[in-house]
Design a protein around this motif. Structure first.
Motif, PDB file in Angstrom:
ATOM      1  N   VAL A  38       0.859  -1.191   0.000  1.00  0.00           N
ATOM      2  CA  VAL A  38       0.000   0.000   0.000  1.00  0.00           C
ATOM      3  C   VAL A  38       0.890   1.233   0.000  1.00  0.00           C
ATOM      4  O   VAL A  38       1.856   1.314   0.757  1.00  0.00           O
ATOM      5  N   SER A  39       0.556   2.199  -0.830  1.00  0.00           N
ATOM      6  CA  SER A  39       1.339   3.432  -0.897  1.00  0.00           C
ATOM      7  C   SER A  39       1.096   4.281   0.343  1.00  0.00           C
ATOM      8  O   SER A  39      -0.045   4.554   0.709  1.00  0.00           O
ATOM      9  N   VAL A  40       2.173   4.658   1.010  1.00  0.00           N
ATOM     10  CA  VAL A  40       2.108   5.531   2.183  1.00  0.00           C
ATOM     11  C   VAL A  40       2.736   6.852   1.788  1.00  0.00           C
ATOM     12  O   VAL A  40       3.858   6.888   1.283  1.00  0.00           O
ATOM     13  N   ASN A  41       2.011   7.932   2.029  1.00  0.00           N
ATOM     14  CA  ASN A  41       2.495   9.273   1.728  1.00  0.00           C
ATOM     15  C   ASN A  41       2.805   9.994   3.025  1.00  0.00           C
ATOM     16  O   ASN A  41       2.147   9.775   4.042  1.00  0.00           O
ATOM     17  N   GLY A  42       3.792  10.866   2.971  1.00  0.00           N
ATOM     18  CA  GLY A  42       4.123  11.641   4.147  1.00  0.00           C
ATOM     19  C   GLY A  42       4.780  12.943   3.775  1.00  0.00           C
ATOM     20  O   GLY A  42       5.004  13.242   2.596  1.00  0.00           O
ATOM     21  N   SER A  43       5.093  13.735   4.797  1.00  0.00           N
ATOM     22  CA  SER A  43       5.721  15.026   4.560  1.00  0.00           C
ATOM     23  C   SER A  43       6.664  15.367   5.701  1.00  0.00           C
ATOM     24  O   SER A  43       6.614  14.755   6.775  1.00  0.00           O
ATOM     25  N   LEU A  44       7.505  16.349   5.440  1.00  0.00           N
ATOM     26  CA  LEU A  44       8.430  16.900   6.427  1.00  0.00           C
ATOM     27  C   LEU A  44       8.337  18.414   6.349  1.00  0.00           C
ATOM     28  O   LEU A  44       8.061  18.982   5.294  1.00  0.00           O
ATOM     29  N   LYS A  45       8.560  19.068   7.473  1.00  0.00           N
ATOM     30  CA  LYS A  45       8.540  20.533   7.536  1.00  0.00           C
ATOM     31  C   LYS A  45       9.851  21.007   8.169  1.00  0.00           C
ATOM     32  O   LYS A  45      10.722  20.214   8.468  1.00  0.00           O
ATOM     33  N   GLY A  46       9.909  22.294   8.401  1.00  0.00           N
ATOM     34  CA  GLY A  46      11.060  22.864   9.086  1.00  0.00           C
ATOM     35  C   GLY A  46      12.253  23.079   8.180  1.00  0.00           C
ATOM     36  O   GLY A  46      13.389  22.974   8.628  1.00  0.00           O
ATOM     37  N   ILE A  47      11.998  23.397   6.905  1.00  0.00           N
ATOM     38  CA  ILE A  47      13.119  23.632   5.991  1.00  0.00           C
ATOM     39  C   ILE A  47      13.807  24.951   6.348  1.00  0.00           C
ATOM     40  O   ILE A  47      13.152  25.969   6.580  1.00  0.00           O
TER      41      ILE A  47
END
Length: 178
Positions: A38-47
């Motif tokens: 199953v495709s899991v999507n995510g993100s990161l912040k704090g660039i």
């Protein structure tokens, strides 16, 4: 003598590219990976960091940015807490991920450039390269790019056989002139 040395350094390095500062709220760093098929999507912040960019002088371009590993977000709090642990991103000992460019070159596709550099995740540094675009927006640029890495190269996820080895990172970074 000092003025002569300074002049020689300027001639050898060319002019400096303008500096742009990534804006976290207007940028997105996303990833996708398969887990149990199953495709899991995510993100990161704090660039954070600096982007020196001049599309007319690629030799003067340079990027040095970090993202906050603690901000990993897949939309599932339990999974996110698990990903922050030692077996995955070990955010306690490695609070950020870093990319430092080594060069920017033209590509054969109009409007597209090629970025080379070193990506450091969890204390492991690997050379990566990928195409990107830079679109002028107001007093800055929107940088878009995409690359694939092998999670095992960065010691992420241990020997998990349910999680795919390859993951795709999608970048949409808005940076304002500093």
């Amino acid at each position: 003598m000092f003025k002569g040395l300074l002049f020689a350094m300027v001639l050898l390095t060319g002019h400096n590219a303008p500096t742009y500062i990534p804006t976290d709220n207007s940028s997105s760093i996303r990833f996708k990976i398969k887990n149990l098929g199953v495709s899991v999507n995510g993100s990161l912040k704090g660039i954070k960091g600096n982007i020196q960019f001049d599309p007319n002088n690629l030799l003067a371009c340079g990027i040095d940015v970090t993202v906050d590993a603690q901000t990993i977000n897949t939309g599932n709090g339990l999974r996110d807490d698990h990903l922050r642990k030692e077996e995955y991103f070990d955010v306690k000992n490695h609070p950020s991920m870093r990319f430092v460019s080594t060069k920017v070159t033209a590509s054969t596709k109009p409007g597209t450039l090629f970025l080379f550099g070193n990506l450091t995740i969890k204390g492991v540094t690997k050379a990566i390269s990928f195409p990107f675009t830079a679109i002028t927006q107001g007093n800055g640029f929107v940088f878009n790019g995409e690359f694939i890495i092998n999670r095992r190269d960065f010691n992420i996820g241990g020997k998990s056989f349910t999680m795919a080895d390859k993951l795709t990172v999608l970048l949409n970074v808005f940076a304002l002139k500093g």
